[in-house]
Motif scaffolding. Structure first.
Motif, PDB file in Angstrom:
ATOM      1  N   ARG A  34       1.201  -1.661   0.062  1.00 56.51           N
ATOM      2  CA  ARG A  34       0.043   0.228   0.579  1.00 56.51           C
ATOM      3  C   ARG A  34       0.758   1.266   0.021  1.00 56.51           C
ATOM      4  O   ARG A  34       0.711   1.899  -0.754  1.00 56.51           O
ATOM      5  CB  ARG A  34      -0.616  -0.372   1.022  1.00 56.51           C
ATOM      6  N   GLN A  89       1.695   4.504  -2.615  1.00 59.47           N
ATOM      7  CA  GLN A  89       0.893   5.884  -2.453  1.00 59.47           C
ATOM      8  C   GLN A  89       1.929   6.692  -2.928  1.00 59.47           C
ATOM      9  O   GLN A  89       1.587   7.652  -3.687  1.00 59.47           O
ATOM     10  CB  GLN A  89       1.091   6.072  -1.024  1.00 59.47           C
ATOM     11  N   GLY A 125      -6.606  11.398  10.192  1.00 55.92           N
ATOM     12  CA  GLY A 125      -7.815  11.034   8.913  1.00 55.92           C
ATOM     13  C   GLY A 125      -8.747   9.600   9.314  1.00 55.92           C
ATOM     14  O   GLY A 125      -9.142   9.312   8.913  1.00 55.92           O
ATOM     15  N   GLY A 126      -8.086   9.453  10.820  1.00 55.69           N
ATOM     16  CA  GLY A 126      -8.960   7.909  11.671  1.00 55.69           C
ATOM     17  C   GLY A 126      -8.096   7.171  10.688  1.00 55.69           C
ATOM     18  O   GLY A 126      -8.633   5.392  10.763  1.00 55.69           O
ATOM     19  N   TYR A 127      -7.628   6.284   9.261  1.00 54.75           N
ATOM     20  CA  TYR A 127      -7.275   5.403   8.701  1.00 54.75           C
ATOM     21  C   TYR A 127      -6.403   4.481   9.489  1.00 54.75           C
ATOM     22  O   TYR A 127      -6.908   3.219  10.103  1.00 54.75           O
ATOM     23  CB  TYR A 127      -6.419   5.605   7.724  1.00 54.75           C
ATOM     24  N   GLU A 136      -6.528   3.596  12.510  1.00 57.87           N
ATOM     25  CA  GLU A 136      -7.407   3.447  13.757  1.00 57.87           C
ATOM     26  C   GLU A 136      -8.674   2.489  13.389  1.00 57.87           C
ATOM     27  O   GLU A 136      -8.829   2.015  14.540  1.00 57.87           O
ATOM     28  CB  GLU A 136      -8.998   4.986  14.454  1.00 57.87           C
ATOM     29  N   ARG A 137      -8.888   2.604  12.430  1.00 49.76           N
ATOM     30  CA  ARG A 137     -10.045   2.287  11.588  1.00 49.76           C
ATOM     31  C   ARG A 137      -9.019   0.774  11.170  1.00 49.76           C
ATOM     32  O   ARG A 137      -9.314  -0.460  11.391  1.00 49.76           O
ATOM     33  CB  ARG A 137      -9.862   2.196   9.765  1.00 49.76           C
ATOM     34  N   ILE A 138      -7.166   0.559  11.568  1.00 48.24           N
ATOM     35  CA  ILE A 138      -6.721  -0.470  10.834  1.00 48.24           C
ATOM     36  C   ILE A 138      -7.025  -1.224  12.748  1.00 48.24           C
ATOM     37  O   ILE A 138      -6.933  -2.254  11.836  1.00 48.24           O
ATOM     38  CB  ILE A 138      -4.852   0.104  11.413  1.00 48.24           C
ATOM     39  N   ARG A 139      -6.894  -0.563  13.341  1.00 44.58           N
ATOM     40  CA  ARG A 139      -7.188  -0.553  14.941  1.00 44.58           C
ATOM     41  C   ARG A 139      -7.742  -1.487  14.884  1.00 44.58           C
ATOM     42  O   ARG A 139      -8.674  -2.789  16.472  1.00 44.58           O
ATOM     43  CB  ARG A 139      -7.216   0.016  15.388  1.00 44.58           C
ATOM     44  N   LEU A 140      -9.575  -1.756  14.058  1.00 44.15           N
ATOM     45  CA  LEU A 140     -10.696  -1.639  13.887  1.00 44.15           C
ATOM     46  C   LEU A 140     -10.295  -3.799  13.868  1.00 44.15           C
ATOM     47  O   LEU A 140     -11.463  -4.770  14.090  1.00 44.15           O
ATOM     48  CB  LEU A 140     -11.527  -1.498  13.835  1.00 44.15           C
ATOM     49  N   LEU A 141      -8.914  -3.664  12.796  1.00 47.38           N
ATOM     50  CA  LEU A 141      -9.033  -5.212  12.496  1.00 47.38           C
ATOM     51  C   LEU A 141      -8.227  -5.726  12.949  1.00 47.38           C
ATOM     52  O   LEU A 141      -6.994  -5.544  13.757  1.00 47.38           O
ATOM     53  CB  LEU A 141      -8.114  -4.808  10.859  1.00 47.38           C
ATOM     54  N   VAL A 157      -4.854  -7.068  13.284  1.00 50.66           N
ATOM     55  CA  VAL A 157      -3.546  -7.377  13.133  1.00 50.66           C
ATOM     56  C   VAL A 157      -3.174  -6.062  13.489  1.00 50.66           C
ATOM     57  O   VAL A 157      -3.055  -5.217  14.842  1.00 50.66           O
ATOM     58  CB  VAL A 157      -3.533  -6.400  11.496  1.00 50.66           C
ATOM     59  N   PRO A 199      -0.984  -3.389  14.766  1.00 52.80           N
ATOM     60  CA  PRO A 199      -0.626  -1.900  14.203  1.00 52.80           C
ATOM     61  C   PRO A 199       1.387  -1.194  13.716  1.00 52.80           C
ATOM     62  O   PRO A 199       1.842  -1.633  12.800  1.00 52.80           O
ATOM     63  CB  PRO A 199      -1.004  -1.288  14.770  1.00 52.80           C
ATOM     64  N   PHE A 257       1.430  -2.709  10.596  1.00 57.41           N
ATOM     65  CA  PHE A 257       1.278  -2.169   9.498  1.00 57.41           C
ATOM     66  C   PHE A 257       2.514  -0.650   9.496  1.00 57.41           C
ATOM     67  O   PHE A 257       2.489  -0.725   8.490  1.00 57.41           O
ATOM     68  CB  PHE A 257      -0.031  -1.467   9.617  1.00 57.41           C
ATOM     69  N   THR A 265      -6.970   7.102  21.891  1.00 62.22           N
ATOM     70  CA  THR A 265      -7.716   8.185  20.931  1.00 62.22           C
ATOM     71  C   THR A 265      -9.453   8.110  21.499  1.00 62.22           C
ATOM     72  O   THR A 265      -9.708   7.266  21.454  1.00 62.22           O
ATOM     73  CB  THR A 265      -7.901   8.100  19.935  1.00 62.22           C
TER      74      THR A 265
END
Ligand SMILES: Nc1ncnc2c1ncn2[C@@H]1O[C@H](COP(=O)(O)OP(=O)(O)OP(=O)(O)O)[C@@H](O)[C@H]1O
Ligand SMILES: [Mg+2]
Lengths: 258, 325
Positions: A14, A18, A89-91, A93-98, A100, A102, A105, A258
């Motif tokens: 990813r 980018q 942007g919270g991306y 944080e979204r990864i933290r819902l998975l 995996v 961090p 990552f 957060t």
């Protein structure tokens, strides 16, 4: 492959995508200061190389190695800005819902940034060669330089990642960009030690940039040798370990808080 | 009845630099049975997102406990997250990926193989009407497209409990309707859906939060009958008859032009009143009967000012602004 490795690998892919999609910022911009130094000053100051006892065949040889060391330092801001944007942007944080880690990552991003520097480094070496630089290094030597540059990128990037985690602000990361200038002018990146005033020479002795630039210069000139390679490895790994550990801890804390 | 979500006495205090802490939650209890669509309603800044972030393990509560899918959200966060999907209030996407790349990446992070992740991504793109945009960078997506992609992301792991914070924000009526269709479909497959939104008539159960505590909880119908009223408006052209009607209603009536207005606690009482007036020969030339909508109940319970909450309502009389806010 373990889940951790796979996460790092996916994040690596990813981050490279980018970079590919913002070529100006990620690939071109980091190489401009280095190319400017080689292209302009190596020409303007050619006569430096004629000083008796100048420690390189010509000034452009000296410059080439210095410029290569600087590339990761001017490319680091992009890494930090991308991470700050991910946090703000919270991306992440979204990864933290998975399910995996961090840190896996983060590792993927760090490795992608190390790879991102290599085309820029190659470009600098090619331009310097066109201006007359002559490398004694063979293929193993160039591979060693690539490895040293990658480690150096990981070390130096950590500073910008840390700023990103602490401030969550791409602007703050960008503002830290110019610190490469004092760091390199207070090391033998651009000028040999003998041309530096006494007090700057003493700073250069303890400046980690010296411990990276000098070995890279030696390997480019004379090919692979263990002592310089080890110096760079030890210093880069040392700086990287300390700074990246702090960054990782801050990142985990920031995500938890957060 | 198994509970999908169960929170007890949740409080959350945010420290601030200036020293006056924000007490976002002051003791929240929530119980949501498995398979229910549960709506959380409240004015801006009253603690909806904070509650959801605690339930999804993104924020630690200051005190209190919460279990989701039977697991403790604090001590078993990792296991909880395997069973849940969530979209947060702010859409968080990576602008430099295409829609498909984004879904494939997150699907792969959930542990799917590359081809599995791609297949699932294409299914969801189709379902959320994003197939045509799938190969475009997210940077170029409109607000509603981003919202839909974010919703699709939350379904990648086929969650048992789905959390949606204001999922209809930015959606056009078609997308909104289709989202509700999808939510009901998920429900019939056994998924529990916990959401905050301003369009709540379709939830099974609703909690209204204000000032960090729950003011009222129940089905939409129950909330309407418990807290709502039935308003009767009669247009009576003959002044004498209008005056007699007003007297018959004591001080509970209000007259404006030819219209006489009054409010009754519920529909039965309203019917009795109309029967009584009819018996006295006080018929209206025109008649409307209006039962409180959920929005009316919400406004009654939480105040009509655009600042503060029920306890400290500001004096701005502007229900439409509140509804829009
Ligand atoms: N990270 C934070 N730091 C400080 N205060 C916070 C933080 N997050 C939320 N708050 C405060 O907690 C309170 C509740 O916020 P929350 O986001 O839960 O409200 P909400 O009901 O979701 O509002 P909205 O409808 O506007 O989304 C607000 O007063 C908010 O300012
Ligand atoms: Mg909110």
């Amino acid at each position: 492959m373990s889940a951790w490795t796979r996460t790092a690998q996916l994040s690596f892919g990813r981050s490279l995508r980018q970079a590919r999609r913002t070529p100006a910022l990620a690939l071109v911009f980091p190489v401009i200061p280095a190319l400017a130094m080689v292209g302009i000053y190596a020409e303007l100051l050619t006569s430096l190389g004629d000083l008796p006892g100048f420690p390189a065949p010509s000034y452009v040889d000296w410059m080439a190695a210095g410029a290569v060391t600087v590339v990761p330092m001017t490319g680091a801001a992009f890494s930090g800005m991308a991470l700050a944007a991910d946090i703000r942007g919270g991306y992440l944080e979204r990864i933290r819902l998975l399910p995996v880690d961090p840190l896996a990552f983060l590792t993927g991003r760090v490795l992608a940034d190390a790879v991102r520097m290599l085309p820029a480094v190659a470009a600098v070496l090619v331009v310097a060669a066109a201006l007359g630089a002559d490398y004694g290094a063979g293929l193993p030597g160039f591979l060693a330089v690539a490895a040293m540059i990658s480690l150096w990128t990981i070390a130096y990037n950590a500073l910008f990642l840390l700023i990103a985690v602490k401030t969550r602000s791409p602007e703050a990361v960008q503002a830290a960009f110019p610190i490469f200038a004092p760091l390199t002018f207070l090391s033998p990146v651009w000028f040999p030690r003998r041309l530096m005033p006494g007090w700057t020479e003493r700073i250069a002795d303890v400046n980690p940039v010296t411990a990276v630039a000098t070995p890279i210069r030696d390997v480019l000139a004379d090919g692979i040798a263990w002592q310089p390679v080890l110096t760079t490895v030890v210093v880069s790994v040392g700086v990287a370990a300390v700074l990246q550990a702090i960054t990782a801890r801050s990142l985990l804390r920031a995500l938890r808080g957060t | 009845m198994t509970l999908a979500i169960e929170a007890h006495a949740l409080t959350k205090t945010f420290p601030t630099a200036t020293g006056d802490d924000v007490h976002a939650l002051r003791g929240i209890d929530v119980e949501v049975p498995e398979g229910q669509i549960f709506g959380f309603l409240g004015r801006n800044g009253q603690g909806k997102s904070t509650t959801m972030r605690i339930l999804t393990g993104l924020t630690l509560p200051t005190t209190g406990t919460a279990r989701v899918a039977g697991l403790d959200v604090i001590t078993q966060r990792r296991q909880v997250q395997r069973h849940i999907g969530a979209t947060l209030q702010e859409v968080a996407l990576d602008d430099l990926q295409t829609g498909r790349e984004h879904l494939v990446l997150i699907g792969s992070l959930w542990g799917r193989s590359g081809s599995e992740a791609t297949r699932r991504a294409d299914e969801l793109l189709e379902e959320f009407g994003l197939t045509d945009a799938a190969s475009r960078l997210i940077r170029g997506y409109s607000g509603g497209m981003r919202r839909r992609l974010d919703l699709a992301t939350s379904l990648l792991n086929e969650p048992r409990v789905l959390f949606l914070d204001e999922p209809t924000t930015g959606l056009d009526p078609q997308s909104r309707r289709s989202l509700w269709g999808r939510i009901r479909q998920l429900q019939s497959a056994g998924t529990t859906v916990y959401l905050t939104t301003q369009y709540l008539e379709e939830a099974d159960e609703i909690a209204i939060i204000d000032g960090g505590t729950i003011l009222a909880c129940g089905s939409p119908d129950r909330l309407r009958t418990t807290y709502g009223t039935t308003r009767i408006e009669m247009r009576i052209t003959d002044p004498a008859r209008r005056e007699r009607t007003r007297r018959e209603l004591d001080d509970r009536a209000e007259i404006r032009g030819e219209w006489v207005r009054t409010e009754m606690a519920d529909a039965a009482e309203a019917a009795r009143l109309l029967g009584r007036l009819g018996g006295l020969g006080l018929e209206a030339d025109e008649l409307t009967v209006h039962t409180s909508s959920l929005e009316d109940v919400f406004l009654d319970l939480t105040g009509t000012g655009i600042n503060g909450h029920a306890g400290q309502t500001a004096g701005v009389e502007s229900p439409t602004e509140v509804a829009a806010a």
